[in-house]
Enzyme design. Structure first.
Site, PDB file in Angstrom:
ATOM      1  N   ILE A 136       0.806  -1.219   0.000  1.00  0.00           N
ATOM      2  CA  ILE A 136       0.000   0.000   0.000  1.00  0.00           C
ATOM      3  C   ILE A 136       0.841   1.272   0.000  1.00  0.00           C
ATOM      4  O   ILE A 136       0.299   2.367  -0.063  1.00  0.00           O
ATOM      5  CB  ILE A 136      -0.956   0.019   1.202  1.00  0.00           C
ATOM      6  N   GLY A 137       2.163   1.156   0.093  1.00  0.00           N
ATOM      7  CA  GLY A 137       2.984   2.357   0.078  1.00  0.00           C
ATOM      8  C   GLY A 137       4.444   2.029   0.322  1.00  0.00           C
ATOM      9  O   GLY A 137       4.850   0.870   0.411  1.00  0.00           O
ATOM     10  N   GLY A 138       5.255   3.077   0.414  1.00  0.00           N
ATOM     11  CA  GLY A 138       6.676   2.871   0.665  1.00  0.00           C
ATOM     12  C   GLY A 138       7.417   4.183   0.693  1.00  0.00           C
ATOM     13  O   GLY A 138       6.938   5.207   0.198  1.00  0.00           O
ATOM     14  N   GLY A 139       8.599   4.166   1.304  1.00  0.00           N
ATOM     15  CA  GLY A 139       9.445   5.345   1.369  1.00  0.00           C
ATOM     16  C   GLY A 139      10.874   4.973   1.064  1.00  0.00           C
ATOM     17  O   GLY A 139      11.174   3.876   0.578  1.00  0.00           O
ATOM     18  N   GLY A 140      11.796   5.895   1.386  1.00  0.00           N
ATOM     19  CA  GLY A 140      13.195   5.627   1.080  1.00  0.00           C
ATOM     20  C   GLY A 140      13.796   4.551   1.953  1.00  0.00           C
ATOM     21  O   GLY A 140      14.766   3.897   1.557  1.00  0.00           O
ATOM     22  N   MET A 141      13.208   4.322   3.138  1.00  0.00           N
ATOM     23  CA  MET A 141      13.804   3.384   4.072  1.00  0.00           C
ATOM     24  C   MET A 141      13.044   2.062   4.144  1.00  0.00           C
ATOM     25  O   MET A 141      13.626   1.014   4.391  1.00  0.00           O
ATOM     26  CB  MET A 141      13.849   4.020   5.472  1.00  0.00           C
ATOM     27  N   ALA A 142      11.715   2.088   3.909  1.00  0.00           N
ATOM     28  CA  ALA A 142      10.918   0.880   4.116  1.00  0.00           C
ATOM     29  C   ALA A 142       9.747   0.836   3.148  1.00  0.00           C
ATOM     30  O   ALA A 142       9.402   1.836   2.512  1.00  0.00           O
ATOM     31  CB  ALA A 142      10.408   0.838   5.559  1.00  0.00           C
ATOM     32  N   LYS A 150       5.220  -2.397   8.195  1.00  0.00           N
ATOM     33  CA  LYS A 150       6.332  -1.668   7.570  1.00  0.00           C
ATOM     34  C   LYS A 150       7.567  -2.572   7.605  1.00  0.00           C
ATOM     35  O   LYS A 150       7.974  -3.036   8.669  1.00  0.00           O
ATOM     36  CB  LYS A 150       6.588  -0.358   8.293  1.00  0.00           C
ATOM     37  N   ASP A 182      10.320  15.258  10.759  1.00  0.00           N
ATOM     38  CA  ASP A 182      10.000  15.033   9.340  1.00  0.00           C
ATOM     39  C   ASP A 182       8.499  15.236   9.102  1.00  0.00           C
ATOM     40  O   ASP A 182       7.843  14.426   8.453  1.00  0.00           O
ATOM     41  CB  ASP A 182      10.416  13.617   8.921  1.00  0.00           C
TER      42      ASP A 182
END
Length: 727
Positions: A16-22, A39, A133
């Protein structure tokens, strides 16, 4: 990862999503049967101790917080190289997606979201956690409008340094504060700066600082003034612009002193008396710059002339003479100043105590109101001068029961708001589709769920579906229902519509075909068959097959055969019988009836009339080799005569025997009305003499019957009685 079970408990359903770390996945908690967000640290960082430490820090930071506007952490684990955090799953969208879709947002909506974010930051800051953040990507908005702050991946304790690597900082360049960009200590006020930028973006649909590179954006945070929001969006009230400008000041000391202070400002900025307040101004330190260019009056020499003269005219005093007075009075001034200072300190101490006593708010102990009804819980809080805020959620507790509260059993200021989490009752089951199933098995399933038979309403209608099949249902599939109160309506098939099979016997072929068509039935292609018959005249229907008249059939049913009469069989024997009829009393009127049963009729009322004198009636009958004919004569309802003819009588006439013909004036046609014959037709056998003189013989029209005819008649009666031989 899809389909994998982490810790033997969390099944991964979809990403369902994601970022730079996870990366973030939607999962199912198999133990508690609830949806969760999982996550998972990206694979390229599983061997990087710094990222693993930061990943664990996020779980620790968020897990230490318990607030309705902060995403809850349920579990943390590691399975092989997979590091994961299990957290609350929010059905909704991110603030970033909402800005892309709707920005600029309505002022009320933006202030509502900003207030919830400020409330979450206030809670985090009180727990000495700095988010570092804050940006729209890390703000989740549930379907109920509740804001949830997430992603504490670079959060630090308030006393920790912002710099995580030599010469670098962590954060999103468009949203971090000037001190963050310089790598200096980023405190609680840095989060407020980021919140100001988020508000700016919500209300103007643009970022305050953009550039070709992260460095250029960071420099703008340090050097450039932000364009005033009202110049971009004139619909922003001045009070709301003041909040944004104060939150985004370059110097941290000029911003809000705490998230609570900013929250208080947000909660009142839309009041009518504040919307058009004057624009906020900030003190500029220009007046303290010693190197600035200033205008001063010129200094004239005569301003110092007399002073010099006085000095030159004064006598010269020896050093010994100068020192002596100083030693004599030198302690006086210090003592005076010390006394004055002590008096001032005492006054200030008193003043601080007085002010503190005035502004100190009375504290009360928060009672435990969990497991109480909402009404009783609110009354308990009101009794100790506390306010309440209600959050409704599905829970195993009964409806309107408080199952959690924040804060709990601690001292708070009078008038504080206590958040009450109130149960909306257990999660209701969803109705499945029962269409196509039988009514009986569906009722059994619903009763097992707690639905009573009286709550099930059945409406029947004709259908091509089998009897008892469910055609429609209300509520529809997927709707939640309460088994104790729901009313479920089913439309159920009662099979195909039935019609009564018409009686076609006695109709002509054309009449029968028309009636079949009118009844929406079908006749087989080769369905017409013809047979000789005694019972029906030529061209009339003798029998229909396979359905008997009156039986129920479906529309469109096929009649396989209609049997049509092709007239009398060749061996049929027609006989004309002259029947004598006399009134009960000669000269007086009597009614009579003649009833015939032969090969063609069964108890048909052949003729009915009135007479007042003796006469003869001609009756046409049909005999067959297997049946005889019986003629009954009734006068005034009383049986007075029975006449029988057999097939042997017919053959006798055909072989030259006498032919009976009626008197022309008395010949009648048969009546089609059937009558019921008596149970027995046995009567006293008339003698041969009784028939003499009552029949016309041959073509001579003799009025007296011969002995031969009488004998023949008597022989017929013997035959009727089963007596063999002839006279």
């Amino acid at each position: 990862m899809i389909g994998k079970k982490l810790g033997g408990r969390y099944e991964i359903l979809e990403r369902i999503g994601g970022g730079g770390m996870a990366l973030v996945y939607k999962g199912q908690d198999l133990l508690l049967h609830r949806k969760v967000a999982v996550k998972v640290l990206r694979q390229q960082y599983v061997h990087d101790e710094d990222f693993i430490r930061r990943f664990r820090r996020e779980a620790q930071s968020a897990a230490s917080l318990s607030h309705p506007n902060v995403v809850s952490i349920y579990d943390v684990g590691q399975e092989g190289d997979i590091h994961y955090i299990v957290m609350e799953h929010i059905e909704g969208t991110t603030l970033n997606d909402l800005i892309k879709l709707k920005a600029p947002l309505q002022v009320e909506e933006a202030v509502h979201y900003a207030s919830q974010i400020a409330d979450a930051l206030d809670h985090a800051h009180h727990n000495e956690i700095i988010h570092r953040d804050i940006k729209p990507h890390n703000i989740l908005i549930g379907k109920n409008g509740r804001v949830k702050v997430t992603d504490f991946g670079i959060a630090r304790a308030a006393t920790s340094s912002t710099i995580t690597q030599t010469g670098s900082v962590m954060g999103s360049v468009h949203y971090f504060s000037p001190e963050h960009a310089k790598g200096t200590n980023a405190g609680a006020k840095s989060d407020l700066y980021s919140l100001g930028i988020v508000m700016y973006q919500m209300l103007t649909a643009r970022l305050p600082f953009v550039g070709e590179s992260p460095i250029s954006v960071a420099l703008k945070h340090l050097q450039e003034d932000v364009e005033e929001p009202r110049k971009v969006n004139p619909l922003i009230p001045q009070s709301v612009e003041n909040v944004i400008l104060k939150a985004m000041r370059k110097k941290a000391d000029e911003r809000y002193q705490s998230a609570k202070q900013m929250l208080d400002d947000l909660e009142t900025c839309l009041l009518p008396e504040r919307r058009n307040e004057s624009k906020v101004t900030f003190w500029e330190p220009e007046g303290m710059d010693e190197e600035r260019t200033i205008v001063m009056p010129a200094i004239r020499a005569d301003q110092f002339g007399s002073h010099y003269e006085e000095e030159s005219e004064s006598p010269v005093v020896s050093k010994a003479a100068e020192v002596e007075p100083v030693k004599k009075n030198g302690w006086v001034k210090p003592v005076i100043w010390i006394v004055i200072l002590l008096i001032l300190l005492a006054f200030m101490w008193y003043l601080v105590g007085f002010v503190k006593g005035k502004i100190t708010t009375e504290e009360v102990f928060v009672p435990n109101v969990t497991t109480m009804t909402l009404e009783k819980a609110e009354a308990e809080l009101k009794a100790v001068n506390l306010e309440s805020s209600v959050v409704r959620e599905r829970n195993e507790q009964p409806k309107d029961i408080v199952f959690r509260q924040e804060p709990l059993e601690m001292n708070v200021n009078v008038g504080s708001i206590i958040t009450l989490y109130v149960s909306d009752g257990p999660e209701k089951p969803k109705l499945e589709s029962y269409i196509g199933q039988t009514l009986n098995e569906t009722k059994a399933k619903l009763v097992a769920l707690g639905v009573k038979d009286t709550q099930i309403v059945v409406n029947e209608e004709f259908s091509d579906e089998p009897l008892g099949t469910i055609l429609e249902q209300t509520p529809t599939e997927g709707e939640e229902f309460d088994p104790a109160t729901v009313t479920i309506t089913f439309k159920v098939s009662k099979g195909q519509e039935k019609i009564a099979m018409p009686d076609l016997v006695g109709l002509t072929e054309a009449e029968a075909k028309k009636k079949i068509a009118d009844s929406k039935l079908k006749l087989a292609a080769e369905g017409i068959k013809r047979e000789k018959s005694y019972k029906q005249p030529k061209g009339k229907v003798i029998k229909q097959f396979p359905y008997e008249p009156g039986s129920e059939v479906s529309p469109g049913a096929e009649i396989s055969s209609l049997i049509i009469s092709d007239g009398l069989p060749a061996e049929a024997g027609p006989i004309l019988v002259s029947v004598p009829v006399s009134p009960a009393e000669e000269g007086k009127s009597s009614s009579y009836s003649i009833i015939v049963s032969d090969a063609q009729y069964d108890n048909y009322e052949y003729s009915t009339n009135s007479i007042n004198k003796t006469t003869s009636i001609g009756v046409n009958i049909i005999v067959s080799p297997d049946s005889k004919a019986v003629v009954l004569v009734k006068v005034d309802g009383k049986l007075v005569n029975t006449i029988t003819r057999t097939y042997e009588d017919y053959l006798f006439e055909q072989n030259g025997g006498p032919t009976e013909t009626p008197t022309p004036s008395e010949s009648v046609s048969p009546s089609p009305t059937p009558v019921s014959s008596p149970a027995s037709t046995e009567t006293e056998m008339p003698s041969a003499d009784a028939f003499k003189g009552q029949y016309a013989i041959g073509s001579q029209h003799s009025s007296v019957i011969t002995d031969a005819v009488a004998v023949n008649h008597i022989n017929g009666n013997f035959h009727q009685l089963g007596i063999g031989g002839r006279l």
